[in-house]
Write an enzyme that holds these catalytic residues in place. Structure first.
Site, PDB file in Angstrom:
ATOM      1  N   ASP A   1      35.095  38.233  34.509  1.00 32.50           N
ATOM      2  CA  ASP A   1      33.837  37.786  33.893  1.00 32.50           C
ATOM      3  C   ASP A   1      33.958  37.565  32.390  1.00 32.50           C
ATOM      4  O   ASP A   1      33.183  38.121  31.593  1.00 32.50           O
ATOM      5  CB  ASP A   1      32.722  38.803  34.167  1.00 32.50           C
TER       6      ASP A   1
ATOM      7  N   GLU B   1      24.985  32.058  39.895  1.00 30.77           N
ATOM      8  CA  GLU B   1      24.956  33.152  38.930  1.00 30.77           C
ATOM      9  C   GLU B   1      25.781  32.771  37.709  1.00 30.77           C
ATOM     10  O   GLU B   1      26.265  31.654  37.580  1.00 30.77           O
ATOM     11  CB  GLU B   1      25.515  34.439  39.578  1.00 30.77           C
TER      12      GLU B   1
END
Length: 430
Positions: free
Chosen positions: A36, A200
């Site tokens: 991430d 997302e």
């Protein structure tokens, strides 16, 4: 205790390759469990923030001058009380609790980390957090969290030209927010993506009169991908990129798979780059001990046009890299270098070693009296697996574990440790 971890694949190879051709480099840029990524370029330095979930110190900020040599500059979460929740540093129920997907941005002289903390439901469930700093090389500069009751993961901060801040989250909703107080408005549904599961990881950018929205979709497995849309208004309506997905290795034979959760940033020459996560699993997606790693791809983004991402591969060619440099005022090893720990007297525990939740105070001591160049570890009641369903927090590991770890960054490596273990009771283990 002495720890020595040396990759058989020489770290110097990547340095030599980057120096010789200056447009060729290896992925992953941040090997080992580095998922991430969120990155910016500021003051002639690249900075990237990475997820750590329940591991601490939490949310490392990596710094680089040349996009190939990366060193930890600071950690965002180093104090158990930064969240203001009872026992938040240890009371994490499962491996994917803790801090999710940090978003790193710079605005008006201040650095911002925005993310969510997945805490036990007995508190608040999903806690939105904004932490700020004016010095990315100082752990202590990171503030306590400004919080709000979040409804989704992956929050992203974007400031429009008028100074209004917007917060976008998974599900791709956006709301106005005051980053100083956490006061947030009603969310507006922005874009459902291209039909992939779990939209997302949103990021909003403004360029050439357009607002560009980048998201991840398809889940974090083989279907993971990056898609984009744009609008003349920050709250839509959105026009999808006709070439979506803009970045994916789905349905390919590439060694790097699950490519997604990307961020975009420019270098000092105005060239665009993207960091994204991937796994070295091949399309079989069965064995990938390093987990989700971070890699770099060049991006062509001409005026008024859609960005064009290069395919994520192990050996990359693209824009001319910045000049080779290791002039970073961080502490600790560069990620490419072998790890050797001698635990010098008076030194802290090396910052790239990770605990599983915050340990109890006094459990780890560097070079105690009479034991130079050692790390003394006092036992905890629970081992690594613990008894997660126990209501006794010490058995569930929620009072801290005497566990410390080093990320695996290669499939082939040598590892050695000098260990002295003197058990005094049955069932003690090391």
């Amino acid at each position: 205790m002495r720890i020595n971890n040396t990759a058989i694949i020489a770290a110097a190879a990547s340095v030599g390759l980057a120096s010789a051709h200056n447009s060729t480099y290896y992925n992953p840029t941040l090997p080992g469990w580095h998922s991430d990524p969120s990155c910016i370029y500021h003051d002639e330095t690249f900075f990237c923030a990475i997820s750590t979930f329940l591991a601490v110190p939490g949310i490392p900020i990596y710094a680089s001058k040349d996009l190939t040599n990366w060193e930890v500059a600071s950690h965002v979460w180093t104090r158990p009380d930064q969240l203001g929740l009872p026992n938040a540093a240890r009371d994490v129920d499962y491996l994917q609790g803790g801090f999710y997907a940090p978003n790193l941005r710079f605005h008006d002289g201040k650095f911002y980390i925005t993310n969510v903390y997945i805490s036990p439901l007995e508190y608040q469930g999903i806690l939105g957090c904004i932490l700020t700093s004016d010095d990315l090389y100082d752990d202590d500069s990171w503030s306590d969290a400004v919080t709000w009751n979040a409804t989704a993961i992956d929050p992203d901060l974007f400031w429009d030209d008028d100074g209004q801040a917007y917060l976008s989250s998974a599900g791709i909703v956006t709301a106005k927010i005051d980053p100083a107080t956490g006061e947030i408005g009603a969310p507006i549904v922005q874009w459902n993506g291209t039909g992939g599961a779990y939209p997302e990881g949103p990021h909003i950018y403004k360029k050439d009169g357009y607002y560009y929205l980048l998201i991840a979709e398809g889940g974090t497995e083989l279907g993971h991908r990056v898609t984009m849309a744009r609008s003349r208004n920050v709250l839509g309506p959105w026009e999808a990129d006709p070439n979506n997905p803009v970045l994916t290795n789905n349905n390919t034979a590439e060694h790097f798979q699950t490519v997604g959760h990307a961020d975009l940033f420019q270098d000092g020459n105005g060239k665009w780059w993207s960091m994204a996560l991937a796994t070295r699993s091949g399309p079989e997606w069965e064995i990938y001990p390093m987990g989700r790693e971070t890699g770099l791809v060049p991006v062509t983004w001409n005026e008024g046009e859609w960005p064009v991402f290069s395919q994520f591969r192990g050996i990359m060619n693209g824009w001319e890299l910045p000049q080779y440099s290791r002039a970073i005022p961080g502490r600790g090893n560069f990620v490419q270098d072998p790890d050797v720990y001698d635990f010098q007297s008076g030194s802290p525990v090396p910052r790239n070693l990770l605990f599983w939740r915050f340990p109890e105070d006094g459990k780890f001591t560097v070079s105690p009296r009479g034991h130079r160049n050692t790390l003394q570890i006092s036992p905890s009641r629970a081992n690594l697996t613990g008894m997660p369903l126990s209501t006794d927090k010490s058995l569930a590991g929620k009072t801290g574990l005497s566990f410390i770890s080093l990320l695996q960054t290669h499939t082939l490596f040598s590892f050695s440790i000098d260990l002295t273990f003197n058990p005094s009771q049955p069932y003690q283990e090391a």
